[in-house]
Design a protein around this motif. Structure first.
Motif, PDB file in Angstrom:
ATOM      1  N   LEU A 165       0.848  -1.190   0.000  1.00 11.50           N
ATOM      2  CA  LEU A 165       0.000   0.000   0.000  1.00 11.50           C
ATOM      3  C   LEU A 165       0.888   1.247   0.000  1.00 11.50           C
ATOM      4  O   LEU A 165       1.727   1.419   0.887  1.00 11.50           O
ATOM      5  N   LEU A 242      -9.149   4.420   1.651  1.00  6.45           N
ATOM      6  CA  LEU A 242      -8.672   3.040   1.748  1.00  6.45           C
ATOM      7  C   LEU A 242      -9.854   2.089   1.959  1.00  6.45           C
ATOM      8  O   LEU A 242      -9.900   0.995   1.393  1.00  6.45           O
ATOM      9  N   CYS A 246     -10.774  -1.223  -0.165  1.00  4.52           N
ATOM     10  CA  CYS A 246     -10.922  -2.533   0.475  1.00  4.52           C
ATOM     11  C   CYS A 246     -12.324  -3.107   0.275  1.00  4.52           C
ATOM     12  O   CYS A 246     -12.478  -4.293  -0.036  1.00  4.52           O
ATOM     13  N   ALA A 253      -6.758  -4.562   5.042  1.00  2.00           N
ATOM     14  CA  ALA A 253      -5.491  -3.839   4.909  1.00  2.00           C
ATOM     15  C   ALA A 253      -4.945  -3.484   6.281  1.00  2.00           C
ATOM     16  O   ALA A 253      -5.697  -3.391   7.263  1.00  2.00           O
ATOM     17  N   THR A 293      -2.011   0.564  -4.684  1.00  2.00           N
ATOM     18  CA  THR A 293      -1.383  -0.694  -4.306  1.00  2.00           C
ATOM     19  C   THR A 293      -0.551  -1.194  -5.478  1.00  2.00           C
ATOM     20  O   THR A 293      -0.888  -0.961  -6.640  1.00  2.00           O
ATOM     21  N   TYR A 313       0.058  -2.738   3.889  1.00  3.84           N
ATOM     22  CA  TYR A 313      -0.150  -3.797   2.896  1.00  3.84           C
ATOM     23  C   TYR A 313      -1.616  -4.226   2.880  1.00  3.84           C
ATOM     24  O   TYR A 313      -2.379  -3.944   3.803  1.00  3.84           O
ATOM     25  N   ILE A 314      -1.960  -4.895   1.804  1.00  6.54           N
ATOM     26  CA  ILE A 314      -3.321  -5.420   1.655  1.00  6.54           C
ATOM     27  C   ILE A 314      -3.363  -6.812   2.286  1.00  6.54           C
ATOM     28  O   ILE A 314      -2.431  -7.601   2.131  1.00  6.54           O
ATOM     29  N   VAL A 321      -9.779  -3.874   8.106  1.00  6.44           N
ATOM     30  CA  VAL A 321      -8.906  -2.752   7.745  1.00  6.44           C
ATOM     31  C   VAL A 321      -8.499  -2.079   9.043  1.00  6.44           C
ATOM     32  O   VAL A 321      -9.344  -1.568   9.773  1.00  6.44           O
TER      33      VAL A 321
END
Lengths: 339, 339
Positions: A165, A242, A246, A253, A293, A313-314, A321
């Protein structure tokens, strides 16, 4: 009796969802409609991109401290940012304005001077627009047409677990700039002889009044041979944006608090105003940075780009999240700010 | 001291001219910018078209007699009409709205029901839009993206002397429909028990409340193998729009009063309201018909199309733009209406 449901009972997102639910795309050249930073249209060899934004006096901007030239610039930059978020290139813009007779011709000239500077900076042409009288202040509606190669378009809903990310620039400045300007306005209203205390705050003020669309990063990613796996522009705050990535990608995430890029002036302004710089970075909005990303394989290609920070990061959807705090705890990321 | 010039001293056209004067197109894929019904952009094999319009409550529409469903429809139709005027095909639209809390969710549903019906009728997809709160009523901004084959695009500035001047449908109805609705509103405000007297006036009312973009004629011209030599949509009235064609093409024109297509209901409404049906046809506006020119060689191909009326011809610039009256005199055409 007809039933009446108040809009406030739905909220803005609820209203948008209700409007969108009724919309079905039926045209073969509509690739993606509502739901991303810009619509994607098949125009032949490339994809066309279309995005539009509304800016209203008293809702989106306050002319007591917003110079019209900057407002013209920001109107264009904010919409160009949506084209950038699709990994695309803005090509043409239209600007509609409605003005009350409070505005002079010179004021309108200032506004368009800012529009023209932005057009030059972002390599777009102003190709149209409608003008109207208004009964309540200034109203601006901008549309931008852009292009992107078909294999380079980047959506919100394609982030994959283990992707890195990234965010461009720094966060929270635009929000704190606005808070400083609001404070100075109150001081001025109380005592018009007071001089504004904005020395050493030029960076956060500029983040609010004259944001940039990060087309520079789009060019650099292309040069580096990197196509993000998903992207959005940070207009509502990192947390909210974000969460869009997601939710639409069906992933979770993790963001590391200590990795959040925050400028020194943002820290100072936050301290002065007794606000949390982390909250400003996560929920402030209007930074117009890019949140994207990349697959781990692309890390080496961009790790030395000073404009890009790896913030997390995912993860799998099941992980949710969350923010990994400096104290090594994890707190769920929420979109609620104090705006 | 800074100088201040009032916008009223320039007028709307003066302001638009001033804005446009500062604009230079520099992008290679901008074919035509400001100055026609839509901007023309090179998108590869075809041209892309982009047009945008602003509609404000209290300026462009009065919700005391304008049903929201019709307003949604008209918002789309009016912008699609600009794409038609380029001989193009609308493909995607975006709709921005700002609403005050006076509006219920059901009212917004009505508006979008009209938008969706128009999208279906004109074969376009609603692909985006911005929503905002408003401090003063309803505000709508529509943008339409369209396409046209490169050898089929039609501009305003390409009419040639001896071309035939054609108009679709009939004229003046939308203006008289508005006058009738305004009158009924006044009656209602004076005495809320009065029933509106709109029987037998459905056509002119509909012309105002639910105008069509003449995409049907665009399809028929294509089928007939006719590409107009110039075209504009009649949004400000035939006189004003013809003057645009003539000024931009550097030509004159003659319009025959007896050839003006005016519906029977328009005549009746004009008589009832003590207004001139000819003035309504020439200066009324909002009819959203197409005004176009064809070369004489194309006359045979469309002479039997009942939707098209030949109202005059293009002349040398030196002859000016005039109305040939029923009494066989010629009077200069002017754009001044009583709106």
């Amino acid at each position: 009796m007809e039933s009446r449901t108040e809009i406030s009972s739905l909220g803005e997102f609820g209203l948008i969802q209700r409007i969108n639910k009724g919309v079905t795309n039926t045209q073969p050249d509509t690739v993606t409609g509502i739901g991303d930073d810009a619509a994607v249209m098949d125009i032949g060899e490339e994809y066309g991109l279309l995005t539009t934004d509304l800016l209203l006096e008293g809702v989106h901007f306050d002319l007591t401290f917003f110079p019209l030239k900057h407002l013209g610039y920001k109107s264009i930059a904010a919409s160009v940012s949506d084209i950038a978020a699709m990994n695309g290139y803005p090509r043409q813009v239209t600007v509609n304005i409605a003005i009350s007779n409070r505005f002079s011709v010179e004021a309108i000239d200032e506004f368009y001077a800012g529009v023209r500077t932005a057009c030059k900076d972002f390599s777009v042409d102003l190709v149209g627009g409608d003008t109207s009288s208004s009964r309540s202040g200034l109203l601006i509606s901008v549309s931008v047409f852009g292009k992107v190669k078909k294999d380079k378009v980047v959506y919100r809903n394609t982030a994959k677990p283990n992707d890195l990310l990234c965010v461009t620039g720094d966060l929270g400045g635009a929000y704190l700039g606005l808070q400083l300007l609001e404070r100075e306005k109150q001081v001025f209203l109380t005592n018009p002889d007071m001089q504004p205390e904005l020395e050493g705050k030029d960076y956060v003020i500029q983040r609010q009044l004259r944001p940039e669309a990060r087309m520079d990063v789009i060019y650099e990613l292309e040069e580096a041979g990197v196509t993000p796996t998903s992207m959005i522009d940070v207009s509502d705050g990192l947390a909210s944006d974000l969460l869009h990535i997601c939710a639409q990608s069906g992933v979770g995430a993790v963001v590391f608090e200590e990795r959040l890029p925050i400028d020194e002036q943002t820290y100072l302004a936050a301290t002065e105003l007794n606000l949390s710089p982390i909250t400003a970075a996560l929920n402030g909005g209007e930074d117009y940075e890019l949140l994207f990303t990349v697959s781990q394989a692309d890390y080496e290609k961009i790790k030395n780009n000073p404009k890009i920070t790896f913030v997390g990061y995912i993860a799998d959807k099941s992980e949710g999240v969350s923010l990994h705090t400096k104290g090594d705890s994890r707190v769920p990321m929420t979109a609620q700010g104090w705006t």
